[in-house]
Design a protein around this motif. Structure first.
Motif, PDB file in Angstrom:
ATOM      1  N   VAL A   1     -20.690 -22.647  25.518  1.00  0.00           N
ATOM      2  CA  VAL A   1     -20.720 -23.990  24.943  1.00  0.00           C
ATOM      3  C   VAL A   1     -22.163 -24.497  24.951  1.00  0.00           C
ATOM      4  CG1 VAL A   1     -19.835 -26.354  25.170  1.00  0.00           C
ATOM      5  CG2 VAL A   1     -18.376 -24.411  25.777  1.00  0.00           C
ATOM      6  N   ASP A   2     -22.608 -25.054  23.820  1.00  0.00           N
ATOM      7  CA  ASP A   2     -23.966 -25.615  23.763  1.00  0.00           C
ATOM      8  C   ASP A   2     -23.961 -27.054  24.270  1.00  0.00           C
ATOM      9  OD1 ASP A   2     -23.133 -27.275  21.619  1.00  0.00           O
ATOM     10  OD2 ASP A   2     -24.069 -25.997  20.109  1.00  0.00           O
ATOM     11  N   THR A   3     -25.117 -27.683  24.293  1.00  0.00           N
ATOM     12  CA  THR A   3     -25.223 -29.037  24.855  1.00  0.00           C
ATOM     13  C   THR A   3     -24.562 -30.097  23.987  1.00  0.00           C
ATOM     14  OG1 THR A   3     -27.411 -29.337  23.872  1.00  0.00           O
ATOM     15  CG2 THR A   3     -27.325 -28.505  26.145  1.00  0.00           C
ATOM     16  N   GLY A   4     -24.168 -29.737  22.762  1.00  0.00           N
ATOM     17  CA  GLY A   4     -23.406 -30.649  21.904  1.00  0.00           C
ATOM     18  C   GLY A   4     -21.923 -30.363  21.949  1.00  0.00           C
ATOM     19  N   LEU A   5     -21.507 -29.504  22.880  1.00  0.00           N
ATOM     20  CA  LEU A   5     -20.115 -29.090  23.105  1.00  0.00           C
ATOM     21  C   LEU A   5     -19.559 -28.174  22.016  1.00  0.00           C
ATOM     22  CD1 LEU A   5     -18.547 -32.358  24.587  1.00  0.00           C
ATOM     23  CD2 LEU A   5     -19.632 -30.439  25.779  1.00  0.00           C
TER      24      LEU A   5
END
Length: 166
Positions: A30-34
């Protein structure tokens, strides 16, 4: 399997150890933007995958900063990923507070997909073992380092040299 300790205590790594010459296993993180990211999202790029137990600790902080500085000189065909079990919110906060903008932080907290696929999930701690993987643009692993003691630094120079040799 790689033998790894964390703070001097032996830990069990879950998953298969990755060897040079193997095709890089797929994963979902998962990236920091979900948003979900997989290995396919970086297809055709050379990858330096920096794995840390927790971004908020001294060695992990230094490791991420070092590769962030180096990444500025790598060129557009290279992507530097830092993967940990930290929540995406913590990764985003840490990167923002520390001016980290050349490294993509990704969280394996949800499924431990990366940790299991790359043999770096520490069973006893549910953290990822410190390690480095270099993957060429064709998806072949060309460099691997499982750091023997999780609280020590990886061999930065060897990893950078392996990446530059691609």
């Amino acid at each position: 399997m790689a033998t790894v300790t964390f703070k001097g205590n032996s830990v069990t790594l879950v998953g298969e150890e990755i060897k040079v010459g193997a095709m890089a296993p797929d994963f979902t993180v998962v990236d920091t933007g979900l948003g979900e990211k997989t290995l396919k999202d970086f297809a055709g790029k050379k990858l330096l995958i920096s794995v840390v137990p927790s971004i908020d600790t001294g060695v992990c902080d230094a490791q991420t900063r070092r590769f962030n500085e180096e990444a500025a000189s790598f060129g557009d065909d290279v992507v530097v990923l830092t993967i940990s079990m930290d929540l995406p919110f913590a990764q985003k906060r840490w990167c923002g507070a520390n001016g980290i903008d050349n490294v993509i932080t990704l969280s394996d907290h949800r499924d431990a997909s990366f940790g299991d696929a790359y043999g770096v999930r520490m069973k006893e701690l549910r953290l990822l073992a410190r390690s480095i993987f270099i993957v060429n643009a064709e998806g072949t692993v060309t460099y691997v380092e499982y750091v023997a003691e999780g609280t020590t630094h990886p061999d930065y120079d060897a990893a950078i040299a392996a990446l530059k040799a691609l």
